[in-house]
Each structure stands twice: as C-alpha cells, then as structure tokens.
Design an enzyme around this catalytic site. Structure first.
Site, short mmCIF file in Angstrom:
data_model
loop_
_atom_site.label_atom_id
_atom_site.label_comp_id
_atom_site.label_asym_id
_atom_site.label_seq_id
_atom_site.Cartn_x
_atom_site.Cartn_y
_atom_site.Cartn_z
N ARG A 1 -31.22 -7.88 3.12
CA ARG A 1 -30.83 -7.90 4.54
C ARG A 1 -32.02 -7.87 5.50
NH1 ARG A 1 -27.23 -4.33 2.39
NH2 ARG A 1 -25.22 -5.27 1.94
N LYS B 1 -38.10 -18.36 14.63
CA LYS B 1 -37.08 -19.16 13.96
C LYS B 1 -37.49 -19.39 12.51
CE LYS B 1 -35.57 -22.29 17.65
NZ LYS B 1 -35.42 -23.74 17.87
N GLU C 1 -47.41 -31.63 19.35
CA GLU C 1 -46.72 -30.45 19.92
C GLU C 1 -47.59 -29.81 21.01
OE1 GLU C 1 -43.63 -29.93 19.12
OE2 GLU C 1 -43.41 -30.91 17.17
N LYS D 1 -46.10 -21.35 24.57
CA LYS D 1 -44.86 -21.18 23.80
C LYS D 1 -44.38 -19.73 23.88
CE LYS D 1 -42.17 -21.95 19.71
NZ LYS D 1 -41.99 -22.44 18.34
N GLU E 1 -32.62 -19.20 23.00
CA GLU E 1 -32.31 -20.58 23.29
C GLU E 1 -31.12 -20.82 24.23
OE1 GLU E 1 -31.87 -23.33 19.86
OE2 GLU E 1 -33.86 -23.88 20.55
N ARG F 1 -35.86 -21.86 27.02
CA ARG F 1 -36.39 -22.33 25.74
C ARG F 1 -36.11 -23.82 25.49
NH1 ARG F 1 -37.03 -18.49 20.50
NH2 ARG F 1 -37.90 -20.02 19.13
N ASN G 1 -37.90 -28.56 24.04
CA ASN G 1 -37.26 -29.71 23.41
C ASN G 1 -37.68 -31.04 24.05
OD1 ASN G 1 -35.58 -29.88 21.19
ND2 ASN G 1 -33.87 -30.58 22.46
N HIS H 1 -38.04 -34.33 22.18
CA HIS H 1 -37.41 -34.11 20.89
C HIS H 1 -36.01 -34.72 20.77
CE1 HIS H 1 -40.74 -31.48 20.03
NE2 HIS H 1 -40.26 -31.19 18.84
N HIS I 1 -35.96 -36.80 17.61
CA HIS I 1 -35.09 -36.59 16.44
C HIS I 1 -34.30 -37.84 16.10
CE1 HIS I 1 -35.19 -31.99 17.18
NE2 HIS I 1 -36.04 -32.31 16.23
N HIS J 1 -42.39 -36.39 12.13
CA HIS J 1 -41.91 -35.64 13.29
C HIS J 1 -42.88 -35.75 14.48
CE1 HIS J 1 -39.77 -32.62 15.57
NE2 HIS J 1 -40.92 -31.98 15.76
N1 NAD Z 1 -39.73 -22.45 13.12
C1 NAD Z 1 -40.05 -23.23 14.12
O1 NAD Z 1 -39.94 -22.86 15.29
C2 NAD Z 1 -40.60 -24.59 13.83
C3 NAD Z 1 -41.23 -25.33 14.84
C4 NAD Z 1 -41.80 -26.56 14.51
C5 NAD Z 1 -41.72 -27.04 13.21
N2 NAD Z 1 -41.08 -26.30 12.27
C6 NAD Z 1 -41.00 -26.78 10.88
O2 NAD Z 1 -42.33 -26.92 10.39
C7 NAD Z 1 -42.34 -27.92 9.37
C8 NAD Z 1 -43.51 -28.86 9.61
O3 NAD Z 1 -44.70 -28.09 9.53
P1 NAD Z 1 -46.05 -28.71 8.97
O4 NAD Z 1 -46.31 -29.99 9.66
O5 NAD Z 1 -47.06 -27.66 8.99
O6 NAD Z 1 -45.63 -29.13 7.48
P2 NAD Z 1 -46.10 -28.57 6.05
O7 NAD Z 1 -45.93 -27.11 5.95
O8 NAD Z 1 -45.42 -29.40 5.04
O9 NAD Z 1 -47.66 -28.89 6.03
C9 NAD Z 1 -48.08 -30.25 6.07
C10 NAD Z 1 -48.95 -30.59 4.85
O10 NAD Z 1 -50.23 -29.99 5.04
C11 NAD Z 1 -50.58 -29.21 3.93
N3 NAD Z 1 -51.42 -28.11 4.45
C12 NAD Z 1 -51.07 -27.15 5.32
N4 NAD Z 1 -52.12 -26.41 5.66
C13 NAD Z 1 -53.18 -26.91 5.00
C14 NAD Z 1 -54.56 -26.60 4.95
N5 NAD Z 1 -55.11 -25.63 5.70
N6 NAD Z 1 -55.34 -27.33 4.15
C15 NAD Z 1 -54.84 -28.36 3.41
N7 NAD Z 1 -53.56 -28.72 3.44
C16 NAD Z 1 -52.74 -27.99 4.21
C17 NAD Z 1 -49.28 -28.79 3.29
O11 NAD Z 1 -49.44 -28.52 1.92
C18 NAD Z 1 -48.42 -30.04 3.54
O12 NAD Z 1 -48.69 -30.98 2.54
C19 NAD Z 1 -40.98 -28.60 9.41
O13 NAD Z 1 -40.20 -28.14 8.35
C20 NAD Z 1 -40.38 -28.14 10.73
O14 NAD Z 1 -38.98 -28.05 10.70
C21 NAD Z 1 -40.54 -25.09 12.55
ZN ZN Z 2 -41.37 -30.49 17.20
#
Ligand code: NAD
Ligand code: ZN
Length: 391
Positions: free
Chosen positions: A140, A162, A204, A246, A256, A260, A264, A267, A271, A283
């Site tokens: 939990r 999130k 972003e 942010k 949201e 917030r 978007n 986006h 999307h 993305h």
């Molecule tokens: N929670 C939120 O508010 C929020 C906001 C924006 C995006 N997201 C989510 O985030 C994700 C996208 O994040 P991302 O672009 O970081 O993707 P990711 O975590 O897949 O990282 C991208 C790639 O970079 C590699 N990587 C990361 N850090 C590294 C480093 N220091 N050195 C070498 N390689 C590295 C990872 O292994 C991966 O292959 C999506 O799932 C999206 O939905 C969430």
């Molecule tokens: Zn985004």
C-alpha cells in the site's frame, strides 16, 4: 516554490559546483526538494539518511542505466549504512507494463522487503514511472526517491509525483500519484545519454519556456549546441529552471484540475501524431511538432500572437528535432486520434493555446480554464497546410 541556489550562481550561469534546490509542495502542505547540480551524486547517502531513512533500499532501473551508473549508486547507498538490492528490467517503453510491475513486486516480496523499505528509481522516465508505481503500490505504498538519468526525467518526469504503467488500451492509463521523498538530479549523468535522447528532453524544456518564460526559451535556443553535446554545466542550469517552472505549476495544482493543464501545451496534437504514426514518431519529436502546430492553430483562431509558430519552429529545429510532418501521415487519421486523447471532453478536442511566447491564454475563473475547444475542421486545415507548405 522556493529556489535556493547553493554556492555558485543561479540557474542560467550554473557556475562550477553550484547546487540548486527547488521545493515542490504536495497536498497537506508538505514539500520535497529537487536537488540539481553537477557531480552531486555523492550527496545521496546524506539525503537518504535525512529524508528517506530505511531498513533496506531497492534500486530499480533499466539494465542499460544500471550498466552505466548502477555500481556507483549502489556503493553510495551502502555508505548510508543500510542493505541494498538492485533490480533491473530490460530498457524500453514496452517494458513499462503490468508484467514488469508484477515481476518486480514479487521479487521484492521474495527478498523480504518490508514496509520499512525504500525504492530508489534510477533511470529515465520509464524507470521513474515503473519504479515509482512499484513503490506506490507495494504494501500500500513505501517511500520512493527519484534519481533521474535522462534529460526527459530530469526536466519533466521525476517531478510531479505521477507514476504508472502502459496497458494495451494506451499509455499511462494505470497509475498513482506518489510523490518522492526527494529528487537528486546530477547533470553529470547526462554524459552517457545518447544525443538523440537529449533532444527528447529539450522538447519538454522548450515547452516550459513557451508556456512560462520567454527569455528561458531564447536561452535554450542559444545553448542548444552545448546542451546537445552533453555539457553538464549548461544542462544543470536548464534542469534547474525547468524544474522551477514545472514545480511552480504542479505545486499550485497537484492533481490536474486546473493550471496543471498548461503543461499539456503541444501534447494534444503531439499525442495524436504519435498515435497516428503507430508510435514511429517519438514523444519529444511529436511534442516539438505539436507545439508548432498548436501555436499556428492559436494564430488561426485569433488567440496567439502572429509569428509565434515561426519562432517556435526555429527553437524546435535548434533542439535537433524534425520540423516537418512525414508526407505519408494522414491528416484525417491524426484528427481521428484527437478524440481518444484522455483530456478531450465530450468529443471536441481541446487545446492549451499561447497568447504569445512565454504566456498561456486562460485564467482560473470557472468556465474559463486553460484550454480551448477548436472545431476539428480547423485543426485538419492547419495540419494539411503545414504538411504541404510548412510554417
Ligand atoms: N511521470 C511523469 O510525469 C512523466 C512525464 C513525462 C514523461 N513520462 C514518461 O517518461 C518516459 C520517457 O522517459 P525517457 O525519455 O527518459 O525514456 P527512458 O527511460 O526509456 O530513457 C530513454 C533511453 O535512454 C537510456 N538512458 C537513460 N539515462 C541514461 C544515461 N544516463 N546514460 C545512458 N543511457 C541512458 C534508457 O536506457 C533508454 O534506453 C515515458 O514512459 C513517459 O510516459 C512521465
Ligand atoms: Zn511530454
């Protein structure tokens, strides 16, 4: 939100050894810090003891990130004087799913992790969302600490609380709000990140400038070559400013309902572009295009100052992102995907529209809000004209 620069200068200059702390407010008035700097990973043991003391730490990250940074983080956690386990999963969005969530939680149970455990989410947004959701649901809810390693995670996903996973019906549809105890963003970790992934994060950051801070948008454009090359000092300054923006927005609206929504920007169409391309457009690329298109849409409906879309196009290009729509992309298909966006209400697509660079159109009054319904026919025309002749 308070921003407390440590030794050295403020965000922009990010002089040697500067440490920036931004506080994010969560419901009930509590706050958590986002600590940003260069070469600051060695603060981890102290921060853990102070803000997230635990009997056992479980580091969760994708295997690529663990390969680069797992050993060092593990050693630092051992310095905090507790036991530590490391759990990996294969890199990639396709592993941010319920299967991995189940495997990781089972593994933690097998290890005997109790309610006095703490998860360290190490990696990009995929690791942060998945490990955060494991922590949110394990017994939990146990504490989580975010250690972002990608630019996307530093400027965006590690802040705001999130967490979640993707399901067959769509991305991020099952999840929970679970704010971290703290976020430790060491821009030095960006060195091992591929250049194309830096562009994804810049999309972003540009969005933060576009909605709240025009000088920041212009600074990003000027710094883009250094940022794309992985310059950690330039990166730390940008992460600090993006986190401030942010954090300010999510602190005013944790779940949201209102403000917030402005995060978007770019986006709604972004999307739809991702979905219509069968997720072949990434993305960040989709958000870059989405910002240009939504700025043009705002110009067409008379809300956004003329010239905004052209300026954004230059900024997006400087980030190494594409500024044209693939010729094979079908405008009708994109428009069809607008209806399935989580944020669409009653079938009419809604958009966050800029007044100009750095300012969103809208306000807090009931009935006004931060998004505008635009008839799909107008959207289709903007899309098709952009596809034919650009901005
Ligand atoms: N929670 C939120 O508010 C929020 C906001 C924006 C995006 N997201 C989510 O985030 C994700 C996208 O994040 P991302 O672009 O970081 O993707 P990711 O975590 O897949 O990282 C991208 C790639 O970079 C590699 N990587 C990361 N850090 C590294 C480093 N220091 N050195 C070498 N390689 C590295 C990872 O292994 C991966 O292959 C999506 O799932 C999206 O939905 C969430
Ligand atoms: Zn985004």
């Amino acid at each position: 939100v308070s921003s407390v620069p440590g030794r050295g200068g403020a965000g922009g200059g990010a002089g040697e050894d500067s440490v920036h702390e931004v506080r994010v407010r969560i419901s009930g008035g509590a706050t958590y810090p986002v600590v940003v700097g260069v070469g600051i990973l060695d603060r981890l043991p102290g921060l853990l003891q102070e803000l997230a003391p635990a009997h056992r730490y479980v580091i969760i990250g994708d295997e690529r990130v663990l390969e680069h940074h797992g050993t060092e983080v593990r050693r630092l956690v051992l310095d905090a004087g507790s036991t530590v386990e490391v759990l990996g999963f294969p890199p990639g969005e396709e592993h941010k799913n319920r299967g991995e969530w189940a495997r990781l939680t089972d593994e933690m149970l097998r290890l005997g992790t109790g309610r006095d455990g703490c998860v360290l989410a190490l990696g990009g947004g995929v690791s942060g969302d998945l490990a955060g959701f494991v922590a949110a649901t394990y017994m939990r809810g146990i504490p989580v600490v975010q250690i972002p390693t990608s630019l996307v995670a530093m400027v965006d996903s590690s802040v705001g609380g999130k967490t979640g996973v993707d399901v067959p019906m769509g991305k991020n549809l099952v999840g929970a709000f679970h704010p971290p105890r703290f976020v430790l963003a060491d821009a030095e970790l960006i060195r091992t990140l591929p250049r194309s992934e830096r562009s994804q994060g810049l999309a972003e950051a540009l969005k933060h400038g576009a909605i709240r801070d025009r000088p920041y948008l212009e600074r990003l454009q000027a710094l883009a070559p250094r940022l794309l090359a992985g310059d950690e000092h330039a990166t730390a300054g940008v992460v600090a400013r993006s986190v401030e923006i942010k954090a300010d927005v999510v602190s005013r609206d944790e779940r949201e309902g209102g403000l917030r929504q402005i995060l978007n920007f770019g986006h709604t169409l972004g999307h739809a572009l991702e979905a219509a391309s069968g997720y072949r457009i990434s993305h960040g690329t989709a958000v870059g295009l989405g910002m240009i298109l939504e700025a043009r849409l705002g110009e067409v409906v008379g809300v956004t100052a003329p010239g905004t879309a052209t300026h954004l196009e230059a900024a997006v290009r400087s980030a190494g992102l594409r500024v044209t729509l693939p010729a094979e992309l079908d405008g009708g298909e994109v428009v069809a995907h607008l209806g399935s966006d989580k944020k669409a209400r009653a079938g009419q697509p809604r958009f966050v529209l800029l007044e100009g660079l750095g300012t969103v159109h809208g306000d807090e009054r009931p009935g006004m809000g931060w998004s505008h319904a635009v008839p799909v026919e107008e959207v289709r025309q903007v899309l098709e004209s952009f596809q034919r002749e650009g901005i």
